[in-house]
Design an enzyme around this catalytic site. Sequence first.
Site, PDB file in Angstrom:
ATOM      1  N   HIS A 274       0.833  -1.209   0.000  1.00 19.38           N
ATOM      2  CA  HIS A 274       0.000   0.000   0.000  1.00 19.38           C
ATOM      3  C   HIS A 274       0.873   1.267   0.000  1.00 19.38           C
ATOM      4  O   HIS A 274       0.715   2.145  -0.844  1.00 19.38           O
ATOM      5  CB  HIS A 274      -0.909  -0.032   1.231  1.00 19.38           C
ATOM      6  CG  HIS A 274      -1.825   1.145   1.351  1.00 19.38           C
ATOM      7  ND1 HIS A 274      -3.135   1.127   0.936  1.00 19.38           N
ATOM      8  CD2 HIS A 274      -1.623   2.399   1.827  1.00 19.38           C
ATOM      9  CE1 HIS A 274      -3.691   2.312   1.149  1.00 19.38           C
ATOM     10  NE2 HIS A 274      -2.788   3.100   1.707  1.00 19.38           N
ATOM     11  N   GLU A 275       1.793   1.321   0.944  1.00 18.37           N
ATOM     12  CA  GLU A 275       2.637   2.519   1.041  1.00 18.37           C
ATOM     13  C   GLU A 275       3.543   2.655  -0.183  1.00 18.37           C
ATOM     14  O   GLU A 275       3.865   3.761  -0.604  1.00 18.37           O
ATOM     15  CB  GLU A 275       3.464   2.508   2.337  1.00 18.37           C
ATOM     16  CG  GLU A 275       2.656   2.426   3.629  1.00 18.37           C
ATOM     17  CD  GLU A 275       1.560   3.489   3.764  1.00 18.37           C
ATOM     18  OE1 GLU A 275       1.682   4.555   3.141  1.00 18.37           O
ATOM     19  OE2 GLU A 275       0.577   3.228   4.481  1.00 18.37           O
ATOM     20  N   HIS A 278       1.717   4.607  -2.755  1.00 16.56           N
ATOM     21  CA  HIS A 278       1.849   6.053  -2.521  1.00 16.56           C
ATOM     22  C   HIS A 278       3.229   6.541  -2.974  1.00 16.56           C
ATOM     23  O   HIS A 278       3.361   7.592  -3.592  1.00 16.56           O
ATOM     24  CB  HIS A 278       1.703   6.362  -1.025  1.00 16.56           C
ATOM     25  CG  HIS A 278       0.289   6.331  -0.507  1.00 16.56           C
ATOM     26  ND1 HIS A 278      -0.710   7.112  -1.024  1.00 16.56           N
ATOM     27  CD2 HIS A 278      -0.277   5.617   0.501  1.00 16.56           C
ATOM     28  CE1 HIS A 278      -1.845   6.884  -0.348  1.00 16.56           C
ATOM     29  NE2 HIS A 278      -1.612   5.975   0.575  1.00 16.56           N
ATOM     30  N   GLU A 304      -4.758   7.984  -2.768  1.00 19.79           N
ATOM     31  CA  GLU A 304      -5.227   6.692  -2.255  1.00 19.79           C
ATOM     32  C   GLU A 304      -5.508   5.722  -3.407  1.00 19.79           C
ATOM     33  O   GLU A 304      -5.367   4.502  -3.249  1.00 19.79           O
ATOM     34  CB  GLU A 304      -6.482   6.932  -1.405  1.00 19.79           C
ATOM     35  CG  GLU A 304      -6.819   5.815  -0.450  1.00 19.79           C
ATOM     36  CD  GLU A 304      -5.826   5.622   0.685  1.00 19.79           C
ATOM     37  OE1 GLU A 304      -4.950   6.481   0.906  1.00 19.79           O
ATOM     38  OE2 GLU A 304      -5.913   4.565   1.351  1.00 19.79           O
TER      39      GLU A 304
END
Lengths: 510, 510
Positions: A274-275, A278, A304
């Site tokens: 997830h990170e 980003h 997001e």
Amino acid sequence: MTQQVLDQKVQQAIDQFNALDEKICHFTNILGLLGWDARTYAPKKGKPIFAKAKGTLSTETFKLSISKEMGECLDTLCQPEVFHQLDLPTQSCVRERKQDYEKSKRIPTDVYNEYVVLASNANDAWEQARENDDFSYFEPYLEKMVEMKKRFAEYFGYEKHPYDALLDEYEPGLTVEKLDPLFADLRESSIKLLNRIQQSSRKPNSKIFDQNFDVEKQKEFAQFIIEKLGYDLDAGRLDETTHPFAMGINTGDVRITTRYEQDNPRMAIFGTIHETGHALYEQGVNPDYEGRVIRRGASFGIHESQSRFLENFVGRTEEFWKFFYQDLKAHFPNELNGISLDEFYRAINAVEPSLIRVEADELTYNLHIMLRYEIEKGLIAGDIKVKDLPEVWNDKVKDYLGITPPSNRLGVLQDVHWSHGGIGYFPSYSLGNLYGAQMLNKVLSDLPDFYEHIEKGEFMKIREWLGEHVHQYGKLYTPGELIKKVTGEELDAKYLVDYLEQKYTKLYDL
Amino acid sequence: MTQQVLDQKVQQAIDQFNALDEKICHFTNILGLLGWDARTYAPKKGKPIFAKAKGTLSTETFKLSISKEMGECLDTLCQPEVFHQLDLPTQSCVRERKQDYEKSKRIPTDVYNEYVVLASNANDAWEQARENDDFSYFEPYLEKMVEMKKRFAEYFGYEKHPYDALLDEYEPGLTVEKLDPLFADLRESSIKLLNRIQQSSRKPNSKIFDQNFDVEKQKEFAQFIIEKLGYDLDAGRLDETTHPFAMGINTGDVRITTRYEQDNPRMAIFGTIHETGHALYEQGVNPDYEGRVIRRGASFGIHESQSRFLENFVGRTEEFWKFFYQDLKAHFPNELNGISLDEFYRAINAVEPSLIRVEADELTYNLHIMLRYEIEKGLIAGDIKVKDLPEVWNDKVKDYLGITPPSNRLGVLQDVHWSHGGIGYFPSYSLGNLYGAQMLNKVLSDLPDFYEHIEKGEFMKIREWLGEHVHQYGKLYTPGELIKKVTGEELDAKYLVDYLEQKYTKLYDL
């Protein structure tokens, strides 16, 4: 004035504006690093002392953004005949600074100072309330915060719903009028789908994660995954924090953190992916935008979309694990002994209504967001009273997820956002899923062999696609402009609805 | 004006001055953290980009220190009838800011900008020169740097020797006239002592360190030592860098770094103790001085006295190792098998003329400093030409240490200082030894059981003494005032001379 004199005046304003924009960006980047340090390595006794230094720089940065000089530059550059002469990046920077300037200027200094103090106190009160599982600690502060945010909405201005003014802070241009039908579609289909899943005889075996997964091995594996995904470790680093985050200090320095739980390796695996989503965004912004306000992501929702894209549309696919599962098994030969790829794949995609948002699965996650959205709207419109919140919360959870929180700690007190004044933020999370699914649909038509790439562990083409269509632009376009540019359409819930429908129909033999 | 109006005006100036002083301190603290980050964890691609942001904050800080507002505050507060009304901490802050203001104001902006660019280029050239072992890369830049520093000396002003103006940057109040006799005494006695040592039949066995000392074990041991010494890890942290340093961000956040060499555990052991000495100083400054310019160490020399005190007067004593040697042996049972405490103690105190300053022993270290001091004085006075430096350097090394560098890399090119413009800095290192020895003499009379404490591994009393007499004051006193307050005397070389004489007479059976 002659054209020449005018041109000269405009050029002066452009130069002055760019210098000011750069200075604010430099200070903002520094504040980013200070935030990273506070959450990673800063020793505890230094933090309260250093917070004052950070506050001084923060105030300085804020002052620059509403300075007389900024106002004068914007006055000149926003004249229509001047604005249309500017190149697109400069137009976008002017647009961003103008919005910021106008909004900030409208809040009287004493009200803003009151807000900063309130946010700090409300956060302390929230922590106490959560620790003691007692909403009454937080209630008076949240009441003040809601009143404050209502005032902010009036200062900022709005056309139809006061909540629009707050939404706009996180997702420029978004309104209740636009969001309500998107969420209504998503809600209806999600609840139906959830019911069907709950009636399915397929029961994924999530118990496989209830073992001890050595943290050092998890670290190795996380490192292996992020490199494969194309995260540039010469332009970033992976550290460990309780609450994982990504921090883009500049395009050459985008740091991510993750959390390792011995009895739940999913936390680190999917948190890290997830990170990384980003981070790839911030590492991929056009480096020419360095030192300009457009160097950051288009909005919280678009940001997001990139993390969810990687986490869910890439990281939770069968193809992804066709490639990575053997490596994971090599790291945990005993723990995963006898667990087939299929069993593993189903386990990481298990759907189950749960109480805590951050631990929710891909389907029910959006229901967590929507109930918060409904509550926020009601609070700002005055239809919901803060004192009734625990009850309202529990009713909504029952309504959306079919379960009832046994305590406020596992209910209305679970999220930090409101205590910081972040009312209007929650929708970003589901917007990310919506944007992401709509982009996925486009990726699949541009890259028909999307899943073959994933299965081979080749992420370059996918990264290039996201880089070309999303990352490089930073804030050049508004989120509304961007999704239209990328997919040719306005944001539409059908893509996420269809995606979820297809995914879970197959997974649960519906 | 009535007394009341005057008082009010003074109070206003005090408030304004303190606010400005605090702002500069806050920015300086932030710059400290940015420096720490650049040297520890910053990813390499982000560094050149972030350097610009750092530059912006640096310039902002500099501008504040020479601002019109600062000038006006200082004008008011430096009037004798006002100054004597101020409390001592405020007087000291005014003194510090005044010195800074006066000096900075005297350098024309364009000259200063030229200097900043030169320092950056000279540093690149030095790196190239060192890499290629070719002084000619560095020569033209160093020539310009020396010319620049001569101009600085003229801008700053001096009474007798232009080098005084540069010395004063690092050791306020120090002059060639004061330093020459101190160094002359030290030089003469050190060279005599060195000769006697070289004739001694005692030959310490430094070979014991030529083994593989596991780095993880070294880390554990370093951590163990610094905690024992009283370094507060809730107000600091220990990291790893090529060039170890201590960075005091605030009294609650003083970070140190060290370097681990597998084949030389002395590097980490004594390097860590050294940096801990710096750190205890900064952790021990009166917390009321937080946000004021006096929160830092009194001078570079005084700061170095604290690191040398811990490293040499505590860390290289037999008593220290009576306590710690068994722990070290427990970490390295094979490597230290059969090595007695006495053999180890002699080995860590072996004296041998060597080419590299940072690797020099306690005795010859000062000779390395003194030859640099002589050269710097000569360069600034114009008696030594930059082009002759390699030859001059080698002659001096021969003269002071009896050996000749086989290359400029191991000679004149070994230190970074001149490339950064740090001419006048080197004496601080030996001043640290001089101050430290004079303080040691006083400690021994105040704490007759000093060595018993060390032998028991109890450092509290020693830390308390240093805290009470040195650390707490920060910059409240000038270095000259401080050494007199602590020891009752002006700085005198005899204490270091006697200390070295006694130590090595015993060690080498002279």
